[in-house]
Design an enzyme around this catalytic site. Structure first.
Site, PDB file in Angstrom:
ATOM      1  N   HIS A 499       0.851  -1.190   0.000  1.00 23.08           N
ATOM      2  CA  HIS A 499       0.000   0.000   0.000  1.00 23.08           C
ATOM      3  C   HIS A 499       0.888   1.242   0.000  1.00 23.08           C
ATOM      4  O   HIS A 499       2.116   1.152   0.120  1.00 23.08           O
ATOM      5  CB  HIS A 499      -0.897   0.013   1.249  1.00 23.08           C
ATOM      6  CG  HIS A 499      -0.110   0.127   2.524  1.00 23.08           C
ATOM      7  ND1 HIS A 499       0.599  -0.934   3.058  1.00 23.08           N
ATOM      8  CD2 HIS A 499       0.102   1.182   3.361  1.00 23.08           C
ATOM      9  CE1 HIS A 499       1.216  -0.543   4.166  1.00 23.08           C
ATOM     10  NE2 HIS A 499       0.922   0.736   4.371  1.00 23.08           N
ATOM     11  N   ASP A 501       0.877   5.313   1.840  1.00 25.24           N
ATOM     12  CA  ASP A 501       0.303   5.879   3.063  1.00 25.24           C
ATOM     13  C   ASP A 501      -0.603   7.084   2.845  1.00 25.24           C
ATOM     14  O   ASP A 501      -1.351   7.449   3.751  1.00 25.24           O
ATOM     15  CB  ASP A 501       1.428   6.257   4.038  1.00 25.24           C
ATOM     16  CG  ASP A 501       2.060   5.028   4.672  1.00 25.24           C
ATOM     17  OD1 ASP A 501       1.423   3.966   4.648  1.00 25.24           O
ATOM     18  OD2 ASP A 501       3.192   5.135   5.185  1.00 25.24           O
ATOM     19  N   HIS A 571       4.748   0.013  -0.163  1.00 20.98           N
ATOM     20  CA  HIS A 571       5.489  -0.822   0.788  1.00 20.98           C
ATOM     21  C   HIS A 571       4.534  -1.788   1.484  1.00 20.98           C
ATOM     22  O   HIS A 571       3.321  -1.627   1.438  1.00 20.98           O
ATOM     23  CB  HIS A 571       6.209   0.039   1.820  1.00 20.98           C
ATOM     24  CG  HIS A 571       5.279   0.940   2.589  1.00 20.98           C
ATOM     25  ND1 HIS A 571       4.827   2.139   2.088  1.00 20.98           N
ATOM     26  CD2 HIS A 571       4.691   0.812   3.817  1.00 20.98           C
ATOM     27  CE1 HIS A 571       4.016   2.713   2.962  1.00 20.98           C
ATOM     28  NE2 HIS A 571       3.914   1.919   4.017  1.00 20.98           N
ATOM     29  N   ARG A 581       6.830  -9.471  16.363  1.00 25.90           N
ATOM     30  CA  ARG A 581       7.544  -8.354  15.741  1.00 25.90           C
ATOM     31  C   ARG A 581       6.947  -7.061  16.276  1.00 25.90           C
ATOM     32  O   ARG A 581       5.754  -6.791  16.094  1.00 25.90           O
ATOM     33  CB  ARG A 581       7.392  -8.422  14.222  1.00 25.90           C
ATOM     34  CG  ARG A 581       7.970  -7.286  13.407  1.00 25.90           C
ATOM     35  CD  ARG A 581       7.455  -7.454  11.979  1.00 25.90           C
ATOM     36  NE  ARG A 581       8.087  -6.603  11.000  1.00 25.90           N
ATOM     37  CZ  ARG A 581       7.682  -5.379  10.675  1.00 25.90           C
ATOM     38  NH1 ARG A 581       6.647  -4.839  11.306  1.00 25.90           N
ATOM     39  NH2 ARG A 581       8.299  -4.698   9.723  1.00 25.90           N
TER      40      ARG A 581
END
Length: 627
Positions: A499, A501, A571, A581
């Site tokens: 996507h 931002d 990204h 994570r």
């Protein structure tokens, strides 16, 4: 299509003012009434008058604004008194100028509903129906075409246009866009000639398009000088001082002027502007001049293009070629600097205003001695990208991970697995952690650390990308993605899909549409990683196709990836197949109107806590009041 009701009625005597334009909302109302009564002759008369009046009032305001601005400039000796004097003289000049041309200004003040109708070209829907009834198909075709350009989803109008094409006497040149913007019309025609190999003809039209663009740009900015309306600005509630009111007004004017760049590049009926619109003129021109053997002109245009995209490889190669053949250098063409007075101390400064050419060159200071540059944009195979290490320490990473686990966050907008069912997603905001800290549910020291390191990240991004204005928080999130045991076999999904931002990625069209529901106001993004002891979870950049990976980043404690938020940087995150994570996700905006409200509240909490630590409890400040 159901046609809208007309605006509120105005006394009809205003229609007969000698030498004056009748108010467009009154004429519009009369036209709508005539349509309801089946009086199509008056529909045409009043509606054409309304369109003419609307255009004339707009042009008059622009002419008066530009004339008064030239007559009353800000000189080099600038002071509070001089600033106020110039503003008052300009205001008086504009009032006199406008009333000389139009009469009393309040007569021409129209409602937002009417403005929106004209923006959506609703009058042309009435006109095409009226001309159709009056058996004037060529004019009906023009009105229908004009309406359809801004409303391409209107099925009935599309069908009407097909019927007009089959009518005897209606020719192709009758289908004209009466509201076509000259700069866009010339540009489109120039591209067609260029594609057909008519480079000489294309040059003339591209040059014409540039002249019209800069004219439209000046007019758009002139219209920004009138009162602006922005949500969230309640002057009475916040009790602004005079200087704060003046400063806030010019901040809003500045925002409006920013939008002119977007507006001029947006075609009717579209929400997103044409990508790279103004620089593309110079790109086409340098090739066209090359084809007609005008290398001196080609060099000028290529250098101008590089003002917008500094260091762009292919254009830099072209510049070097032209220099070598010509045996001399050249200068860029138009460089437009706009002036704006915008501070509470009334200091003047100049704002270079093209969104495309923001003057950003990458590689500024990293602010903190410990921070190390790992990869720049070139190494990451893109633009406006950076990878840094040691932004925070191992101890700080551990402290924030403990905070994340203790917070047991609320996912994203209440969804525990918003991006993939194979992972659990947990997150918390700065304000929420401060609230938990005050309540004793997490260490206040850890909540304060989250606040402090997000500010550290903001400063590093702002400094590295050499931004010439303050970078504000848009949203800050402490997030952890945890692989769900038993659901990792044969995974082929991503932890976070590809996507961008601040725009809607459209891989098939190779476009990124900067329109809602995208967060269009976001300008820069950063991810600060807290650990690397998990499997998978690499951060990746891709091409616009959302498939071709251009760079991959392996998370580790203290590592931060930063990048501009637009379509140039698609990204995503590869699947986390084992472990957890954690990272601090940060989004920033250059527009103060879109600052994160929770961050402002968190600032007040921190200020209250700092005041207590200095002065003790005697002031009886309760930071929970801010929560």
């Amino acid at each position: 299509m159901g046609l809208p009701e007309g605006p509120l009625r105005v006394p009809a005597r205003l229609l007969q003012q000698p030498g004056r334009k009748a108010p467009c909302d009154l004429l519009y109302d009369k036209a709508v009434q005539a349509f309801s009564n089946g009086d199509y002759t008056n529909v045409v008369s009043y509606m054409e008058g309304a369109l003419s009046s609307y255009t004339e009032v707009r042009h008059t305001k622009v002419r008066c604004r530009l004339r008064c601005q030239d007559q009353h400039p800000f000189d080099e000796t600038f002071s509070d008194m001089r600033f106020t004097d110039v503003l008052l003289r300009r205001a008086a000049c504009m009032n006199t100028c406008i009333e000389e041309k139009l009469g009393t200004q309040s007569v021409h003040k129209i409602s937002e509903d009417v403005v929106q109708d004209f923006h959506r070209r609703i009058p042309y829907n009435y006109l095409q129906l009226a001309y159709q009834k009056l058996k004037q198909p060529e004019k009906a075709a023009a009105a229908a075409h004009t309406y359809f350009q801004a409303n391409p989803e209107h099925v009935e109008m599309g069908q009407n246009l097909e019927q007009y094409k089959d009518l005897q006497g209606v020719k192709e040149d009758h289908f004209v866009d009466r509201e076509a913007r000259p700069h866009q019309r010339s540009f489109a025609a120039a591209v067609r000639l260029y594609d057909n190999g008519d480079h000489k003809g294309a040059i003339a039209l591209f040059e014409e398009a540039l002249v019209e663009y800069y004219k439209a740009d000046s007019e758009c900015r002139a219209l920004c000088q009138w009162p602006q309306k922005f949500e969230g600005h309640d002057y009475l509630r916040y009790r602004y001082s005079l200087h704060e009111l003046v400063s806030d007004h010019f901040t809003q004017v500045l925002h409006c002027e920013h939008e002119c760049v977007r507006d001029l590049a947006t075609r009717p009926g579209r929400l997103s502007p044409m990508e790279n619109y103004l620089p593309l003129h110079y790109d086409y021109l340098q090739f066209a001049y090359f084809h007609v053997d005008r290398l001196d002109k080609a060099l000028q245009c290529a250098l101008t293009y590089l003002l917008f995209h500094k260091g762009e490889e292919s254009m830099t190669d072209n510049v070097n070629y032209y220099r070598e053949v010509l045996a001399h250098d050249g200068e860029p063409r138009e460089v437009r600097i706009f002036k704006c007075s915008l501070t509470t101390t009334a200091e003047r400064f100049h704002v270079a205003f093209f969104k495309y050419c923001s003057g950003i060159c990458v590689g500024g200071p990293l602010v903190y001695d410990s921070v190390q540059l790992v990869q720049n944009s070139a190494a990451l195979n893109g633009t406006q990208r950076v990878l840094l290490d040691h932004v925070i320490s191992e101890e700080e990473c551990l402290d924030l991970r403990r905070l994340a686990v203790t917070m047991a966050g609320d996912g994203y907008r209440g969804k525990m697995s918003p991006h993939t069912p194979n992972e659990k997603f947990e997150g918390a905001t700065v304000l929420k952690t401060l609230q938990y800290g005050y309540e004793g549910r997490v260490p206040m020291r850890s909540a304060r650390l989250f606040y402090d390191i997000s500010e550290r990240a903001r400063r590093v991004i702002e400094s590295y990308f050499l931004l010439n204005s303050t970078l504000h928080f848009s949203y800050t999130h402490l997030v952890c993605r945890t692989a769900i045991t038993g659901q990792q076999d044969h995974r082929n999904d991503l932890s976070h899909p590809i996507h961008a931002d601040n725009c809607l990625l459209d891989p098939e069209a190779n476009e990124c549409w900067k329109e809602p529901p995208a967060y269009t106001y976001r300008d820069y993004s950063a991810l600060l990683y807290l650990n690397g002891d998990f499997e998978g979870g690499e951060f990746i950049f891709t091409e616009m196709d959302a498939k071709t990976v251009t760079a991959s980043v392996k998370p580790m404690c203290g590592r931060m990836v930063g990048f501009s938020s637009g379509g140039e940087n698609p990204h995503g995150v590869k699947a986390v197949t084992s472990g957890q994570r954690c990272a601090v996700a940060l989004w920033f905006t250059l527009d103060p109107l879109f600052r994160e409200l929770e961050r402002l509240q968190a600032d007040e909490v921190i200020q209250a806590l700092d005041t207590q630590s200095v002065w003790g409890q005697g002031l009886n400040i309760n930071p929970k009041d801010e929560l």
